[in-house]
Write an enzyme that holds these catalytic residues in place. Structure first.
Site, PDB file in Angstrom:
ATOM      1  N   ASP A   1      -7.854  -7.477   1.191  1.00 40.32           N
ATOM      2  CA  ASP A   1      -6.862  -7.654   2.265  1.00 40.32           C
ATOM      3  C   ASP A   1      -7.501  -7.178   3.556  1.00 40.32           C
ATOM      4  OD1 ASP A   1      -5.340  -4.987   3.483  1.00 40.32           O
ATOM      5  OD2 ASP A   1      -6.416  -4.611   1.617  1.00 40.32           O
TER       6      ASP A   1
ATOM      7  N   ASP B   1       0.846  -1.180   0.000  1.00 46.27           N
ATOM      8  CA  ASP B   1       0.000   0.000   0.000  1.00 46.27           C
ATOM      9  C   ASP B   1       0.889   1.240   0.000  1.00 46.27           C
ATOM     10  OD1 ASP B   1       0.946   0.252   2.565  1.00 46.27           O
ATOM     11  OD2 ASP B   1      -0.910  -0.328   3.533  1.00 46.27           O
TER      12      ASP B   1
END
Length: 385
Positions: A275, A101
């Site tokens: 996720d 990320d």
């Protein structure tokens, strides 16, 4: 179509749709480090490790990809150090795909004092109080030093509820940052940069964000800023709003989601990738996810229950240890409790994803969803007899 792991390494990042059932699709992402079966759940390896698990175990459970966190890794041990040590794949001994990320969510939620400008965000580390600056370009640079295969744009993720004007400002800033991230990422055929749809709980802003990102012709698209406390029906409504405006030929990733029910409902609305820290965090706090729903091993009702969590499971943690023993470990604060319950939880999540993929192929996802939800209600019931 079998759900056996098949590798189709590709020099370019490609997404292939293999089957569809309603809005749900089954597919495969191919890239140089291997293939990702979708819909996919990506275990979260925040600081280069999936907490309480060996990465070999994570792979054996069925994970094709894990997630790493840019914010945490840039603070410890440092992106430049990871690069010097061969990149995150070699550092963590995970030679398969990794998604990182951007660090934006953690900057907004974990750091101390922070200041957001057009150029980026200045923030204070939660580790030692040191000041750092992260621009869209620096976020991509850090992810490149880590060596990740899928990289996320830097965005501003604001907490809900918030006013429409503030949500619009953050969404528009995120779009400008997406353009800068795309330019910084450049042409990397075997890797991908995903844009992130923002817009809070406002449909018009979500559509504006999705349209603008789609026009950038990125390799994949994420939906961010959800699962932050809003009701599930609001999350589903935002997914349904956005989907018609995202390219059919690109993977779609719902960030930070979630519970098994969230995942099932989102797949039914067209999401391909997920996720969440939930299965690992819950495992460390005595909560098991199973075919029969959630089981809280802290509850005294399990103190003399000789049954395993699920005798039909292939996972040793699920099949071979009694609820009484797991209850004892949790109540005694033994580290093994978190290890076994995390193992169980990740096993269940991957079994759920495999079942979802097979159901889509067979055109029976609605029936699979109904059967699965019916089983969950049995979760923490006391023993029969």
């Amino acid at each position: 179509m079998s759900d056996e792991r098949e590798q189709h390494p590709s020099e370019t990042f490609t997404f292939t749709q293999l089957a569809q059932d309603g809005a749900a699709r089954r597919g495969r992402i191919d890239m140089p480090r291997g293939s990702i079966r979708t819909p996919a759940f990506m275990p979260v390896g925040t600081a280069g490790t999936v907490k309480a698990m060996y990465l070999d175990q994570v792979r054996d459970l069925g994970a094709d990809i894990i997630l790493g966190n840019t914010y945490h890794l840039m603070l410890r041990p440092g992106a430049e150090r990871v690069a010097k040590l061969g990149g995150l794949h070699e550092f963590a001994r995970w030679p398969h795909p990794i998604l990182t990320d951007s660090g934006g969510f953690q900057v907004m939620s974990l750091s101390g004092l922070r200041k957001i400008t057009e150029e980026g965000v200045t923030f204070q580390s939660h580790v030692d109080g040191a000041k750092h600056f992260m621009s869209p370009e620096r976020s991509i640079e850090i992810q490149g030093l880590l060596g990740s295969d899928i990289q996320m744009q830097l965005d501003e993720c604001i907490a809900l509820p918030a006013g429409e004007k503030e949500i619009a400002r953050a969404m528009e800033l995120s779009l400008r940052w997406a353009e800068r991230c795309k330019a910084a990422f450049g042409d990397q055929p075997g890797k991908a940069m995903f844009g992130i749809v923002q817009g809070g709980d406002h449909k018009e802003l979500r559509v504006q964000s999705a349209k603008a990102l789609a026009a950038m012709d990125l390799k994949g698209y994420a939906i961010g800023g959800l699962a932050v406390g809003e009701p599930q029906d609001v999350m589903f409504d935002m997914i349904e709003t956005v989907m018609p405006f995202l390219p059919q030929t690109k993977p779609r990733y719902l960030m930070g989601v979630g519970t098994p029910d969230d995942i099932l409902g989102s797949v039914q609305r067209g999401v391909d990738m997920f996720d969440c820290v939930m299965p690992t965090r819950a495992g460390r706090h005595g909560l098991a996810f199973t075919r029969h729903g959630r089981i809280n091993l802290k509850n005294a009702r399990h103190a003399e229950d000789h049954r395993p969590l699920d005798a039909t499971s292939d996972c040793p943690a699920t099949r071979d240890y009694s609820r009484a023993y797991l209850h004892h470990l949790v109540r005694a604060g033994e580290p093994l409790a978190g290890m076994l319950l995390t193992w169980n939880n990740l096993a269940y999540y991957q079994q759920l994803m495999a079942g979802i993929r097979d159901a889509i192929t067979g055109g029976r996802l609605a029936a699979f969803a109904a059967e699965t939800r019916a089983e969950w209600v049995k979760g923490d019931l006391p023993p029969i007899g």
